[in-house]
Design an enzyme around this catalytic site. Structure first.
Site, PDB file in Angstrom:
ATOM      1  N   SER A   1      37.045  44.575  43.129  1.00 54.57           N
ATOM      2  CA  SER A   1      37.096  43.371  42.291  1.00 54.57           C
ATOM      3  C   SER A   1      38.440  43.321  41.572  1.00 54.57           C
ATOM      4  CB  SER A   1      35.992  43.410  41.235  1.00 54.57           C
ATOM      5  OG  SER A   1      34.752  43.586  41.875  1.00 54.57           O
TER       6      SER A   1
ATOM      7  N   GLU B   1      41.156  43.720  36.601  1.00 56.67           N
ATOM      8  CA  GLU B   1      40.478  45.017  36.463  1.00 56.67           C
ATOM      9  C   GLU B   1      41.428  46.171  36.806  1.00 56.67           C
ATOM     10  OE1 GLU B   1      36.341  45.407  38.025  1.00 56.67           O
ATOM     11  OE2 GLU B   1      37.128  47.214  38.971  1.00 56.67           O
TER      12      GLU B   1
ATOM     13  N   ARG C   1      33.305  48.332  32.124  1.00 52.48           N
ATOM     14  CA  ARG C   1      34.614  48.593  32.745  1.00 52.48           C
ATOM     15  C   ARG C   1      35.664  49.032  31.722  1.00 52.48           C
ATOM     16  NH1 ARG C   1      31.517  48.786  35.334  1.00 52.48           N
ATOM     17  NH2 ARG C   1      30.828  47.570  37.082  1.00 52.48           N
TER      18      ARG C   1
END
Ligand SMILES: Cc1cc2nc3c(=O)[nH]c(=O)nc-3n(C[C@H](O)[C@H](O)[C@H](O)COP(=O)(O)OP(=O)(O)OC[C@H]3O[C@@H](n4cnc5c(N)ncnc54)[C@H](O)[C@@H]3O)c2cc1C
Length: 373
Positions: A261, A365, A182
């Site tokens: 998420s 995130e 990520r």
């Protein structure tokens, strides 16, 4: 070469506008409708660009004037503050899908999940498990989008971007993108690159998927991890699994008014993981085992969803307008009339609760604009 799409990505906004050629420019424009959270105040100026030249011109104009710039693709990974954005928001709505053999090139504004569907139709493997991820193709390298055992870093060969530092268009090879979980060079230097095009090398595996790496997908299909299945089956299975978790956009379903998420899975050093395990044993009993996945030499990745759930924030948690999704503990959602402050209050409560329970600090995130967790 196969096709080039030209559908407009602009969503209707009822604010005064003027048109400069094909570039659309709005003032005091609400940004909430451009995000999947449907949250955030207005931008002083919102420009929608439909060609690379328009994107570059808008970026140069903002940079020359010293105006803050916010790049928006599909708005599916953005938390914009209630006060909005004092500067130019640039909505990248360029189009371009080109397939030459196994080489795929996408313009930044292409809708990612539609592009995945087209690669599957063309019989090419490599991104089929990334079906259903909202947003634009140009944003996929930013956080090295991943799901169900695939990450774009495995198939991206190069990214063409406008470099705001050198004021030139540059091409970065995969190795120059510093991809990790990520994360990427683009995320590490957020003020520098404007992604224009992304090139992927896919695989012609005679209509079969890439080997399935994710146990849940393999289980759902009754095959072993590492097996290949028909491409369409892989894509449809992923879409079904995702829909069950509220991870496919559905305007009628508030569980999908999210950024997917909200927290990344924590990566701990071996020492930190040992301390975490003792906290788990203390709190949940000696037999409790936290999820652990290899994450490179001396590191272990654990599950943010597990931490949140075990800290007492179960599905549907909350009584206000921002709550945890009823389908997935990792998604924070807007139930319809939340503000960004409502969302952040919930996120802060979860971070504090998980930290108090297990000593692990969760990291968000999505990208925050004008606000901090
Ligand atoms: C229901 C749901 C499920 C999701 N599931 C997943 C998942 O499984 N895996 C996953 O990885 N993510 C997932 N996400 C997060 C999100 O979809 C991805 O991160 C996606 O790539 C964001 O694309 P976007 O175009 O919406 O980016 P935006 O939200 O518009 O922008 C995100 C960031 O990228 C920057 N950016 C956007 N376009 C460009 C560009 N052309 N050049 C440079 N910077 C740019 C923005 O400035 C911002 O910093 C999910 C989100 C939702 C809502």
């Amino acid at each position: 070469m196969v096709g080039a799409s030209s559908s407009s990505r602009c969503r209707g906004l009822s604010v005064p506008s003027r048109s400069l050629g094909r570039v659309q420019e709005l003032h005091d424009a609400p940004l909430a409708p451009l995000t999947t959270f449907r949250l955030g105040g207005p931008a002083t100026r919102l420009v929608t660009a439909t060609t690379d030249a328009e994107v570059i011109a808008a970026v140069r104009e903002a940079d020359d004037a010293g105006t803050p710039l916010l790049l928006i693709g599909g708005g599916s990974n953005l938390v914009i503050g209630d006060k909005g954005f004092d500067g130019t928001a640039l909505h990248i709505a360029t189009a371009g899908f080109s397939l030459d053999g196994t080489t795929l090139e996408l313009a930044a504004g292409e809708i990612w999940t539609d592009a995945v569907a087209r690669t599957v139709e063309a019989g090419l493997a490599g991104v089929e498990c990334l079906a259903g991820i909202p947003g634009s193709a140009g944003a996929t390298p930013i956080q090295n989008v991943g799901a169900y055992g695939q990450e774009v870093s495995a198939t991206i060969t190069e990214v063409t971007a406008y470099d705001r530092r050198s004021r030139a268009t540059v091409t970065l090879a995969n190795a120059d993108c510093a991809f990790s979980y990520r994360h990427s060079r683009f995320k590490a230097e957020p003020e520098r690159y404007v992604v224009l095009r992304v090139r992927f090398e896919l695989e012609d595996a005679a209509g079969l998927s890439a080997p399935l790496r994710y146990a849940e997908t393999a289980r759902a299909l009754g095959v072993e991890a590492g097996d290949r299945v028909p491409l369409t089956t892989a894509r449809e299975t992923v879409l079904k699994l995702r829909a069950g978790k509220g991870m496919v956009l559905d305007p009628e379903d508030h569980d999908t008014w999210s950024a997917g998420s909200f927290f990344t899975n924590p990566i701990l050093t071996d020492g930190e993981f040992a301390a975490f395990r003792s906290r788990v044993a203390e709190r949940l009993g000696e037999s409790a085992e936290p999820p652990a996945f290899p994450a490179g030499e001396g590191h272990v990745k654990t599950s943010a969803a597990w931490l949140i759930d075990k800290a007492g924030f179960t599905k549907g948690y909350g009584t206000g307008p921002a709550r945890i999704s009823t389908k997935h503990t990792l998604a924070l959602t807007n139930r319809g009339d939340a503000t960004t402050e409502d969302l952040l209050a919930l996120a802060r409560e979860v971070v504090a609760g998980v930290h108090e329970a297990f000593g692990v600090t969760l990291v968000n995130e999505p990208v925050t604009v004008g606000v901090r967790l």
